[in-house]
Each structure stands twice: as structure tokens, then as C-alpha cells.
Design a protein around this motif. Structure first.
Motif, PDB file in Angstrom:
ATOM      1  N   TYR A 167     -56.217 -70.977 -37.122  1.00 25.51           N
ATOM      2  CA  TYR A 167     -56.474 -72.492 -37.401  1.00 25.51           C
ATOM      3  C   TYR A 167     -55.637 -73.452 -36.710  1.00 25.51           C
ATOM      4  CZ  TYR A 167     -59.978 -70.021 -40.509  1.00 25.51           C
ATOM      5  OH  TYR A 167     -60.759 -69.080 -40.755  1.00 25.51           O
ATOM      6  N   TRP A 191     -61.901 -75.463 -41.032  1.00 26.45           N
ATOM      7  CA  TRP A 191     -62.631 -74.254 -41.288  1.00 26.45           C
ATOM      8  C   TRP A 191     -61.643 -73.400 -42.152  1.00 26.45           C
ATOM      9  CZ3 TRP A 191     -67.843 -73.334 -41.165  1.00 26.45           C
ATOM     10  CH2 TRP A 191     -68.770 -74.294 -40.597  1.00 26.45           C
ATOM     11  N   ARG A 192     -60.399 -73.869 -42.169  1.00 30.22           N
ATOM     12  CA  ARG A 192     -59.264 -72.940 -42.868  1.00 30.22           C
ATOM     13  C   ARG A 192     -59.616 -72.158 -44.007  1.00 30.22           C
ATOM     14  NH1 ARG A 192     -55.604 -76.393 -42.727  1.00 30.22           N
ATOM     15  NH2 ARG A 192     -54.873 -76.170 -40.552  1.00 30.22           N
ATOM     16  N   THR A 240     -59.609 -68.399 -32.186  1.00 30.45           N
ATOM     17  CA  THR A 240     -59.314 -69.685 -32.663  1.00 30.45           C
ATOM     18  C   THR A 240     -60.543 -70.616 -33.171  1.00 30.45           C
ATOM     19  OG1 THR A 240     -59.699 -70.830 -30.425  1.00 30.45           O
ATOM     20  CG2 THR A 240     -57.479 -70.091 -31.080  1.00 30.45           C
ATOM     21  N   LYS A 241     -60.224 -71.400 -34.094  1.00 29.70           N
ATOM     22  CA  LYS A 241     -61.230 -72.098 -35.045  1.00 29.70           C
ATOM     23  C   LYS A 241     -60.500 -73.439 -35.338  1.00 29.70           C
ATOM     24  CE  LYS A 241     -64.852 -71.162 -38.427  1.00 29.70           C
ATOM     25  NZ  LYS A 241     -65.785 -70.976 -37.685  1.00 29.70           N
ATOM     26  N   PRO A 296     -59.360 -76.400 -37.487  1.00 32.11           N
ATOM     27  CA  PRO A 296     -58.418 -76.414 -38.719  1.00 32.11           C
ATOM     28  C   PRO A 296     -59.392 -76.925 -40.136  1.00 32.11           C
ATOM     29  CG  PRO A 296     -57.850 -78.307 -37.479  1.00 32.11           C
ATOM     30  CD  PRO A 296     -58.569 -77.436 -36.557  1.00 32.11           C
TER      31      PRO A 296
END
Length: 220
Positions: A163, A201-202, A196-197, A199
């Protein structure tokens, strides 16, 4: 292969439907297309231009040549050169050069998405008792959670979602991978594309098990 130690058990939140019954009865795990995620930004990184236009041209030519052949690749690049003349001579005008490079990078992005879009992704969670995950992925708490025992199963491409990593793929990494056959650059591109996503969606903290097929048979 990742050196990170994962829990012996990972979880999949599911709605109760035919697909879930098949998952249980046939011992299947469904690998979703990267284009099918509920977050449209997943597996949708941007392209960061960190080279000159000559290097970007060489990259696009190689990718197009592998996809549609050298003749079509040359025509496509010549077409981008012609389109850039709307703003002047890209060899003289910085504005025209920037526009030309955006055209090239857009084409590179489309080809990369086409290549990686053929792969599948299985998203798993570290915990079975996360209320937000039950709400988002298990039909608002009406579904179920499947437990996967990984103690005797090896996944070479099992990694946690990052994230914090930039969600941009550098042109220089693509060049090192496509033109120089750098395995480390290839790995960097893969990890940025699939793992990777944003942040925000952490809270999910999902490991992603990514493979080149759309489904895999595993023992439950």
C-alpha cells in the motif's frame, strides 16, 4: 519467489452462490481477470516517462514487433510522429516532444495491459474475522469464509499487497526488461502491476496469489 513468511492459513470471503458451491465441491480456486476487480484502479498503474523519446520509441517498437510484427510496428510509430505534428516538430518543440512521448507511452501502456490482462489473480485475506471484509466481499455478512491450508502447498507468486509502493511503472524498467532481459526489472514491473494498491485500501491487507492461469486446482 518471495522470502516473506506467510500464515499457514489464508482466507477467501465469498457470497453464497453457485460459484462458491463449485469452489467447495470441485476444490477449485478462481483466478480473476485483473480487469474484474471491484476497485477499478487495481492492476491499473500509470506509466512514468523517465527516458528520452528515442528510448521510448525503441521500447514501443520492440513491444509492437512482438505483438503484431515489425512492419506494423514501424507504421504505428510513424503514425504517432505524424500526430505529434499538431503541436510542431517534436525534435525542436518541447511541447510537441512531450505530446509525442505521451502518445508513445499510451501505446506502451495498452500493450502492457493486453499482455498482463491474460493472467489471473487470486486475492486472499490474512484474517477470517474482519467485519469490513465480511461486508464488502461476503454479501454483507450473509456469505461465508473459505479457509485455505497452505502448509503443504507452494505458491511461487504469493506476495502481500503493497500500500506504500508507487503505482507507476517506469519506462526505464520496461526497457531493462523488454530490451535488456533484466529479471529484476521484470519483477519490479510485475510487482507494481499486480501487488500495489491505493493506500486507502490498507485496511484489507490482502496477500495476492498471482499466476498465469485463470484457475488452479488445490486441495481444501
Amino acid at each position: 519467489m518471495s522470502n516473506q513468511v506467510f500464515p499457514k492459513r489464508l482466507y477467501k470471503y465469498r457470497a453464497f452462490n453457485v460459484g462458491t458451491l463449485r469452489l467447495l465441491s470441485e476444490a477449485e480456486a478462481y483466478y480473476a481477470s485483473p480487469t474484474a476487480f471491484n476497485d477499478p484502479l487495481d492492476s491499473s498503474p500509470t506509466i512514468q516517462i523517465d527516458t528520452d523519446y528515442q528510448a521510448l520509441e525503441k521500447l514501443l517498437y520492440r513491444m509492437l514487433s512482438q505483438s503484431v510484427g515489425k512492419e506494423h510496428a514501424a507504421r504505428e510509430i510513424n503514425n504517432h510522429r505524424y500526430m505529434s505534428t499538431e503541436l510542431g516538430d517534436y525534435k525542436v518543440s518541447s511541447e510537441a516532444e512531450a505530446y509525442y512521448m505521451r502518445l508513445l507511452a499510451s501505446n506502451v501502456k495498452d500493450l502492457l495491459y493486453e499482455e498482463f490482462g491474460k493472467r489471473g489473480v487470486l486475492s486472499l485475506a490474512e484474517k477470517w474475522n474482519c467485519p469490513l471484509m465480511w461486508s464488502h466481499y461476503a454479501d454483507e455478512h450473509r456469505g461465508l469464509c473459505v479457509e485455505y491450508d497452505l502448509s503443504e502447498t507452494a505458491f511461487n507468486d504469493l506476495r502481500p499487497v503493497d500500500y506504500r509502493r508507487s503505482r507507476s511503472i517506469k519506462v526505464s524498467d520496461l526497457i531493462d526488461w523488454k530490451l535488456k532481459q533484466s529479471s529484476s526489472a521484470h519483477q519490479a514491473v510485475l510487482e507494481t502491476f499486480f501487488f500495489t494498491k491505493a493506500p486507502q485500501w490498507r485496511y484489507e491487507r490482502d496477500p495476492l496469489c498471482q499466476d498465469s492461469c485463470h484457475s488452479i486446482k488445490i486441495g481444501l
